[in-house]
Write a protein that holds these residues in place. Structure first.
Motif, PDB file in Angstrom:
ATOM      1  N   PHE A  28       0.811  -1.214   0.000  1.00  0.00           N
ATOM      2  CA  PHE A  28       0.000   0.000   0.000  1.00  0.00           C
ATOM      3  C   PHE A  28       0.846   1.266   0.000  1.00  0.00           C
ATOM      4  CE2 PHE A  28      -2.774  -3.190   2.038  1.00  0.00           C
ATOM      5  CZ  PHE A  28      -3.735  -3.239   1.041  1.00  0.00           C
ATOM      6  N   GLY A  29       2.153   1.145   0.066  1.00  0.00           N
ATOM      7  CA  GLY A  29       3.046   2.277  -0.088  1.00  0.00           C
ATOM      8  C   GLY A  29       3.207   3.173   1.118  1.00  0.00           C
ATOM      9  N   TYR A  30       2.780   2.742   2.291  1.00  0.00           N
ATOM     10  CA  TYR A  30       2.973   3.627   3.441  1.00  0.00           C
ATOM     11  C   TYR A  30       4.266   3.333   4.183  1.00  0.00           C
ATOM     12  CZ  TYR A  30       0.525   0.040   6.249  1.00  0.00           C
ATOM     13  OH  TYR A  30       0.122  -1.106   6.860  1.00  0.00           O
ATOM     14  N   TYR A  31       5.162   2.569   3.566  1.00  0.00           N
ATOM     15  CA  TYR A  31       6.502   2.452   4.131  1.00  0.00           C
ATOM     16  C   TYR A  31       7.233   3.778   4.005  1.00  0.00           C
ATOM     17  CZ  TYR A  31       8.184   2.105  -0.669  1.00  0.00           C
ATOM     18  OH  TYR A  31       8.472   2.366  -1.969  1.00  0.00           O
ATOM     19  N   LYS A  32       6.806   4.644   3.055  1.00  0.00           N
ATOM     20  CA  LYS A  32       7.420   5.967   2.891  1.00  0.00           C
ATOM     21  C   LYS A  32       7.095   6.886   4.060  1.00  0.00           C
ATOM     22  CE  LYS A  32       6.875   5.470  -2.046  1.00  0.00           C
ATOM     23  NZ  LYS A  32       6.099   5.859  -3.208  1.00  0.00           N
ATOM     24  N   VAL A  33       5.986   6.635   4.725  1.00  0.00           N
ATOM     25  CA  VAL A  33       5.616   7.429   5.892  1.00  0.00           C
ATOM     26  C   VAL A  33       6.614   7.171   7.013  1.00  0.00           C
ATOM     27  CG1 VAL A  33       3.811   7.826   7.622  1.00  0.00           C
ATOM     28  CG2 VAL A  33       3.171   7.411   5.247  1.00  0.00           C
ATOM     29  N   GLY A  34       7.045   5.912   7.141  1.00  0.00           N
ATOM     30  CA  GLY A  34       8.050   5.547   8.136  1.00  0.00           C
ATOM     31  C   GLY A  34       7.504   5.547   9.546  1.00  0.00           C
ATOM     32  N   GLY A  35       8.376   5.475  10.497  1.00  0.00           N
ATOM     33  CA  GLY A  35       7.998   5.513  11.904  1.00  0.00           C
ATOM     34  C   GLY A  35       7.075   4.378  12.291  1.00  0.00           C
ATOM     35  N   SER A  36       6.055   4.706  13.056  1.00  0.00           N
ATOM     36  CA  SER A  36       5.144   3.678  13.550  1.00  0.00           C
ATOM     37  C   SER A  36       4.264   3.111  12.449  1.00  0.00           C
ATOM     38  CB  SER A  36       4.280   4.243  14.675  1.00  0.00           C
ATOM     39  OG  SER A  36       3.530   5.340  14.210  1.00  0.00           O
ATOM     40  N   ALA A  37       4.050   3.840  11.364  1.00  0.00           N
ATOM     41  CA  ALA A  37       3.257   3.311  10.248  1.00  0.00           C
ATOM     42  C   ALA A  37       3.947   2.115   9.619  1.00  0.00           C
ATOM     43  CB  ALA A  37       3.024   4.390   9.195  1.00  0.00           C
ATOM     44  N   LEU A  38       5.250   2.085   9.639  1.00  0.00           N
ATOM     45  CA  LEU A  38       6.013   0.962   9.109  1.00  0.00           C
ATOM     46  C   LEU A  38       6.329  -0.061  10.192  1.00  0.00           C
ATOM     47  CD1 LEU A  38       7.733  -0.406   6.887  1.00  0.00           C
ATOM     48  CD2 LEU A  38       9.614   1.052   7.612  1.00  0.00           C
ATOM     49  N   PHE A  39       6.679   0.412  11.384  1.00  0.00           N
ATOM     50  CA  PHE A  39       7.166  -0.463  12.441  1.00  0.00           C
ATOM     51  C   PHE A  39       6.071  -1.352  13.030  1.00  0.00           C
ATOM     52  CE2 PHE A  39       8.150  -1.068  16.994  1.00  0.00           C
ATOM     53  CZ  PHE A  39       9.256  -1.876  16.843  1.00  0.00           C
TER      54      PHE A  39
END
Length: 136
Positions: A28-39
């Protein structure tokens, strides 16, 4: 309310949740958001994987982890994943994948047979909440 998800169906849902949690930041491409959205999805994916491998159901490999505990932790993880976009403030960027996967995990944990939230209370023996054949 009565539980309507069998343990066999739950095992499939659990492995599906593992795959969705591991792949959702990248799909869904929200790894670019980073932080807790990815973790958080990656962390909860690993937790679900470990619980699925050691779970005491048809789809578990080692059958050591009690299903009641697994289902309780699924409700906790699912509710945390549901609320995490709003708690950590990334709901303006991406929040639907985490809300949907968290809802799936929450519903699966709450409405599966042997769930502590929908099953009747079973009397436990006083020896450390363990049941055995020699204690009665």
């Amino acid at each position: 309310m009565k539980p309507f998800i069998s343990l066999s169906t739950y095992g499939v849902i659990n492995w599906l949740a593992v795959a969705l949690l591991w792949g959702s930041p990248f799909a869904f491409g929200y790894y670019k958001v980073g932080g807790s959205a990815l973790f958080l999805p990656l962390l909860f994916g690993w937790m679900q994987f470990i619980m699925a491998v050691f779970s005491n159901n048809k789809h578990g490999f080692f059958k050591q982890f009690p299903m009641e505990m697994h289902l309780f932790l699924d409700v906790v993880i699912g509710s945390f994943l549901l609320l995490s976009p709003f708690m950590y403030g990334f709901y303006t960027k991406e929040f639907w994948p985490q809300v949907l996967i968290g809802g799936l995990i929450f519903i699966a944990g709450a409405f599966t047979h042997k769930s502590p939230f929908t099953d009747r209370y079973r009397r436990h023996l006083p020896e450390g909440q363990l049941q055995g054949t020699d204690s009665e």
